[in-house]
Design a protein around this motif. Structure first.
Motif, PDB file in Angstrom:
ATOM      1  N   PRO A 194       0.786  -1.298  -0.029  1.00  0.00           N
ATOM      2  CA  PRO A 194       0.075   0.062  -0.019  1.00  0.00           C
ATOM      3  C   PRO A 194       0.823   1.346   0.037  1.00  0.00           C
ATOM      4  CG  PRO A 194      -0.612  -1.331   1.663  1.00  0.00           C
ATOM      5  CD  PRO A 194       0.453  -2.259   1.124  1.00  0.00           C
TER       6      PRO A 194
ATOM      7  N   ASN B  73       2.447   1.922  -3.522  1.00  0.00           N
ATOM      8  CA  ASN B  73       1.096   2.220  -4.393  1.00  0.00           C
ATOM      9  C   ASN B  73       0.782   3.715  -4.166  1.00  0.00           C
ATOM     10  OD1 ASN B  73       1.240  -0.004  -5.918  1.00  0.00           O
ATOM     11  ND2 ASN B  73      -0.313  -1.016  -4.948  1.00  0.00           N
ATOM     12  N   VAL B  74       0.840   4.043  -2.972  1.00  0.00           N
ATOM     13  CA  VAL B  74       0.366   5.424  -2.743  1.00  0.00           C
ATOM     14  C   VAL B  74       1.273   6.626  -3.035  1.00  0.00           C
ATOM     15  CG1 VAL B  74      -0.432   7.077  -0.584  1.00  0.00           C
ATOM     16  CG2 VAL B  74      -1.353   4.500  -1.015  1.00  0.00           C
TER      17      VAL B  74
ATOM     18  N   PRO C 297      -0.704  12.091  -2.837  1.00  0.00           N
ATOM     19  CA  PRO C 297      -1.679  11.136  -3.181  1.00  0.00           C
ATOM     20  C   PRO C 297      -3.049  11.543  -2.767  1.00  0.00           C
ATOM     21  CG  PRO C 297       0.201  10.289  -1.911  1.00  0.00           C
ATOM     22  CD  PRO C 297       0.289  11.685  -1.539  1.00  0.00           C
ATOM     23  N   GLU C 298      -4.118  10.548  -3.266  1.00  0.00           N
ATOM     24  CA  GLU C 298      -5.382  10.702  -2.764  1.00  0.00           C
ATOM     25  C   GLU C 298      -5.413  10.675  -1.328  1.00  0.00           C
ATOM     26  OE1 GLU C 298      -8.217  11.071  -4.390  1.00  0.00           O
ATOM     27  OE2 GLU C 298      -7.265  11.002  -6.384  1.00  0.00           O
TER      28      GLU C 298
ATOM     29  N   ASP D 192      -6.388   7.366   0.337  1.00  0.00           N
ATOM     30  CA  ASP D 192      -5.451   6.507   0.499  1.00  0.00           C
ATOM     31  C   ASP D 192      -4.367   6.708   1.605  1.00  0.00           C
ATOM     32  OD1 ASP D 192      -6.291   4.877  -1.847  1.00  0.00           O
ATOM     33  OD2 ASP D 192      -5.337   6.095  -3.164  1.00  0.00           O
ATOM     34  N   VAL D 193      -4.101   8.240   1.783  1.00  0.00           N
ATOM     35  CA  VAL D 193      -3.198   8.480   2.759  1.00  0.00           C
ATOM     36  C   VAL D 193      -3.715   8.187   4.220  1.00  0.00           C
ATOM     37  CG1 VAL D 193      -2.274  10.515   3.806  1.00  0.00           C
ATOM     38  CG2 VAL D 193      -2.231  10.558   1.219  1.00  0.00           C
TER      39      VAL D 193
END
Ligand code: GLU
Length: 442
Positions: A337, A340-341, A425-426, A429-430
């Motif tokens: 994760p 990806n972030v 990042p979004e 997602d953070v």
């Protein structure tokens, strides 16, 4: 067989200008399935340092510009002495005794009279007795190569038809008064002996090439194909020479530039082809052709290396960065994760650590004065971690309800307060990566 060489003098760290030379020669050999020689031009025992030899190798290895053979000029002095004897026997070599001050004076006089400052060959007229007297008085002289005063022409791989009038060039000194062999002859002996077929170097060597062609011919060697690439300038066309010290390859490496970014840029800069990120030297070699390069000075802006570096990093798989991520102390289950972030939000590898410290410890929040009360109220509505995937939407819905804010005025202050940055990042997602509850102070 195609044979090229990169011939740095180990008197300093190599920089982007040297890299251009190394890369072009490497690519020519690679494309032809030939041999690339690393030749250490260390005939100057005072200025050459072993530490620089090691640094040059390290830089080239970092870039994957590996060599098939390494040669050192300091181990080949006998061959240069032999060549010097040969030139002496042929009457192409003469001893001259002028002091630097005398030469300087001659040059000034010539310039005053509007003449090119070419060595006047006064030493050619010295008789044996005069030479002996000068030698007794001043010690050994320097040895100059007697140029044939005719036009020297070659078809340059980049500059096209070139021709230089040898009468406009001073007879080059090939051996110093202290016996030290100079690069001009050592290089010629090596190129001939090692079967070098192509020599690419900077356009500051054009006059050297003219004189070296005559020396090669005098020694009975085969003249290689010469090509001279333009010199690099800064982004505004300013001379780069003073800044090259700060553009050493090791400094760029330290700054986080990725080798593929540097190679991709330098292999195309100054050519008619676009700069595109290439992930291997074979790919770079494929489209490489000296014909695509021009004679105009080439503008180099080190900032161009960073978007290319970011693009390279974005393309990496988790497996490629797993060790670095683990070394940051990121728990294994978070590695995927995390990568990806952040992958689209890093410029250099070091940015990974910065993001991790945001997630692990919280950021120093970025809060505009107008938003202070709003952010304080919002944080009161946020629970402690761990945060579920829907935590962001739950939180922002609650904040919207309580404050009436929406859209950018709602999201932006929260992003800046949580991450300490305006971009990233979004947020959905953070939040799940946050190990601590973000707050007004980190
Ligand atoms: N040692 C020389 C230099 O660094 C080599 C030049 C050449 O490629 O012949 O300038």
């Amino acid at each position: 067989m195609t044979t090229t060489r990169f011939a740095p003098s180990p008197t300093g760290f190599i920089h982007v200008g040297n890299l251009r030379t190394a890369l072009f020669n490497h690519l020519i050999a690679r494309k032809a399935g030939g041999t690339f020689i690393l030749r250490i031009d260390d005939t100057d025992p005072e200025r050459s340092k072993e530490e620089y030899v090691d640094a040059i190798k390290r830089d080239l290895e970092w870039l994957g510009l590996t060599w098939d053979r390494i040669e050192r000029q300091s181990e080949r002095l006998d061959m240069y002495a032999e060549a010097a004897d040969k030139l002496r026997e042929m009457g192409r070599f003469y001893e001259a005794f002028e002091t630097p001050t005398e030469l300087d004076l001659k040059r000034k006089k010539q310039l005053n009279m509007g003449k090119p400052p070419v060595y006047d060959r006064a030493a050619l007229g010295l008789g044996e007795d005069e030479k002996a007297a000068l030698r007794a008085e001043r010690g050994d002289g320097v040895w100059r190569f007697k140029l044939d005063q005719e036009r020297i022409s070659w078809v340059d791989g980049i500059l096209g038809d070139l021709s230089i009038d040898a009468a406009s060039v001073s007879d080059p000194v090939l051996i110093r008064a202290d016996g030290q062999v100079l690069y001009t002859i050592a290089s010629v002996v090596d190129d001939t002996d090692m079967g070098v077929t192509h020599v690419v170097r900077g356009s500051d060597h054009v006059t050297n090439t003219a004189t070296q062609i005559q020396i090669i011919e005098a020694l009975g060697g085969t003249v290689p194909a010469f090509a001279h690439h333009s010199l690099l300038t800064g982004p505004q066309g300013e001379a780069l020479s003073k800044r090259l010290g700060t553009l050493a390859l090791r400094d760029l490496r330290e700054q986080g530039v990725e080798p593929e970014a540097l190679l991709s840029l330098m292999a195309r800069l100054g050519s008619s082809q676009p700069v595109e990120l290439r992930m291997s030297l074979d790919e770079i070699a494929e489209g490489f052709d000296l014909d695509h390069f021009g004679s105009a000075p080439t503008k180099f802006d080190e900032q161009d290396l960073f978007p290319l570096t970011a693009r390279k990093l974005q393309g990496l798989e988790l497996a490629d960065v797993a060790d670095e991520i683990a070394a940051l102390g990121i728990p294994a289950e978070l590695a995927g994760p995390f990568w990806n972030v952040v992958r689209d939000n890093i410029t250099i590898r070091n940015d990974l650590g910065d993001w991790w410290s945001v997630f692990r410890d919280g950021a120093s929040p970025l809060i505009d004065d107008d938003d202070r009360a709003f952010v304080a109220q919002a944080f009161e509505l946020l629970a402690e971690p761990p945060y579920a995937p829907e935590a962001w939407s739950t939180w922002t819905n609650a904040v919207k309800e309580a404050t009436g804010r929406k859209g950018k005025k709602l999201f932006m202050p929260l992003r800046k307060a949580v991450t300490g940055r305006e971009r990233g990042p979004e947020m959905a997602d953070v939040l799940p990566l946050m190990q601590v509850k973000p707050g007004l102070k980190s």
